[in-house]
Design an enzyme around this catalytic site. Structure first.
Site, short mmCIF file in Angstrom:
data_model
loop_
_atom_site.label_atom_id
_atom_site.label_comp_id
_atom_site.label_asym_id
_atom_site.label_seq_id
_atom_site.Cartn_x
_atom_site.Cartn_y
_atom_site.Cartn_z
N ASP A 91 0.87 -1.16 0.00
CA ASP A 91 0.00 0.00 0.00
C ASP A 91 0.91 1.22 0.00
O ASP A 91 2.03 1.18 0.49
CB ASP A 91 -0.92 0.00 1.22
CG ASP A 91 -1.89 1.17 1.16
OD1 ASP A 91 -2.21 1.61 0.04
OD2 ASP A 91 -2.33 1.65 2.22
N ASP A 270 -7.93 -7.47 1.24
CA ASP A 270 -6.99 -7.52 2.34
C ASP A 270 -7.70 -6.91 3.52
O ASP A 270 -8.62 -6.11 3.35
CB ASP A 270 -5.73 -6.68 2.04
CG ASP A 270 -5.98 -5.21 2.27
OD1 ASP A 270 -6.57 -4.58 1.38
OD2 ASP A 270 -5.62 -4.70 3.34
#
Length: 375
Positions: A91, A270
């Site tokens: 990320d 996720d």
RNA sequence: GGGGAGAUACCAAAGCGGCCAACUGGGGCAGACUGUAAAUCUGCUGGCAAAUGCCUUCGUAGGUUCGAAUCCUGCUCUCCCCA
């Protein structure tokens, strides 16, 4: 990088395979979160063998602060540093823009952060988060976005989406003008924002699609809005995102959220829930959700989950895990995390199987009912 | 035998005339957690009505006072020091 292998006839669900330099990943897939280069408490061996993970996450913000990109570069990238030879996704730090409110300031240029570790000031921009993610070397990297809070008024959401889009253009440009630091291909995913406003979401989905990147992500959901709002937004966005590219719903969610999203055409997920909530005593089982700390499990010497998504689910009893978690024993966090992750991975694996078999809808409806149960 | 200290709710430990049903820890019970500032955080923890209320508590029996866990007296028990 993505091939759809079968589609459910009644819903938007699809089964496919995601290909990266570090392996092939059947989808739908759940990706365990390993923020600081570790899925907290879990050995890679267990991640692979017990849980069956083929891809895990890392976080640019956390890894940049510690150990720092100098060490990651010297180590040969995150794969080598952490000895994880399968696929990685990082990320961009966009979520920290959201969760570290108060320690950060947004400007057109980027985000000015105060480190949560030592208070030092840092700047993240669309460009340098690409550079950093090049060095970290994850197979899939994310564009730097602003994850707007919920609730959020229309004016703010519109402004925020505009900023995210301008940042996206800059990220794509930097991505296209640079080469991987390591000897394999990386993929950049744009992130759709727009809060809970359909028109903003549509514009944002079109923007993401227009970049022509290998996959797309939906961000800014599961930040407090009702689940039904989230499902609606997924439908709106997936109606626009390219069908033949992977769709990643960021940060979601509960087992039920995931099934609902698979039904609406999401391929990747996720969430910290199986690990963080697991450490705090929440167990997802085939019998329902349980809080292992509750007194009622003190004398339950039966396995954690008789359907045993992992071997720990069968090897250890509820009473024993309760003892470990209540005592603050590290093993308790490990067992709960392994079990929960295995449960999540098995659930999406099962969903894939049902999609292939053509009876996803019916199976899903039964599961949603079962998984909503609180024991 | 002599001298000293102390007994507070499940445990530890504050309080030393009214703001005390009693600080704070621990323990216990429950809750939260969704791209991890999280092995974190929150609430409750004498009884009953469960909102403002009422009742019984601070070793024990009395006393002083409008009013005591807090002051006085007796008793019981515990710990420490010197013989």
């Amino acid at each position: 990088m993505f091939v759809i292998q079968s589609r459910d006839k009644e819903t938007g669900a699809r089964a496919g395979v995601l290909k990266t330099a570090h392996g092939e990943i059947p989808t739908p897939v759940f990706m365990p979160v390993g923020t600081a280069g570790t899925v907290k408490g879990i050995l890679h061996k267990d991640l692979k063998e017990e849980i069956g993970a083929k891809i895990i996450l890392g976080n640019t913000y956390h890894l940049y602060l510690r150990p720092g990109i100098e060490i990651l570069k010297a180590a040969g990238g995150l794969h080598r540093f952490m000895s994880w030879e399968a696929t990685l996704l990082t990320d961009s730090g966009g979520y920290q823009v959201f969760s570290l409110t108060g320690n950060r300031k947004l400007t057109e240029e980027g985000a000015i952060f105060r480190s949560h570790i030592d208070g030092s000031t840092h700047v993240f921009t669309p460009e340098n988060t690409i550079d950093i993610q090049r060095i970290i070397g994850a197979d899939i990297i994310m564009a730097f976005d602003e994850c707007a809070p919920f609730p959020c008024d229309y004016r703010y959401a519109k402004k925020s989406v505009g900023l995210t889009h301008r940042w996206l253009d800059r990220a794509v440009e930097r991505f296209q003008q640079t080469d991987p630091v390591w000897d394999y291909e990386q993929f950049l995913f744009p992130i759709v924002q727009g809060s809970t406003f359909d028109d903003l979401r549509k514009i944002s989905a079109e923007k993401a699609a227009s970049t022509g990147m290998a996959g797309n992500a939906i961000g800014g959901l599961s930040v407090g809005e009702p689940a039904e709002e989230m499902y609606r937004i997924i439908e709106v966005v997936n109606g626009i995102l390219p069908f033949d590219k992977p769709r990643y719903l960021m940060g979601v969610g509960t087992p039920v959220n995931i099934l609902e999203a698979i039904e609406r055409g999401i391929d990747m997920f996720d969430c910290v829930m199986p690990t963080r909530n697991g450490r705090n005593g929440m167990l997802f089982t085939n019998e329902g959700i349980i809080n292992i700390k509750n007194r009622k499990w003190s004398h339950d010497f039966n396995p954690l989950d008789p359907e045993g998504p992992s071997s720990v689910s069968l090897d250890y009893s509820k009473a024993y895990l309760r003892h470990l978690v209540i005592s603050g024993e590290i093993l308790g966090a490990q067992i709960a995390s392994i079990h929960n992750l295995a449960f999540y991975l098995k659930l999406v694996g099962e969903a894939r199987k049902k999609i292939e078999e053509g009876n996803f809808k019916k199976w899903k409806n039964g599961m949603v009912k079962k998984l909503s149960e609180r024991l």
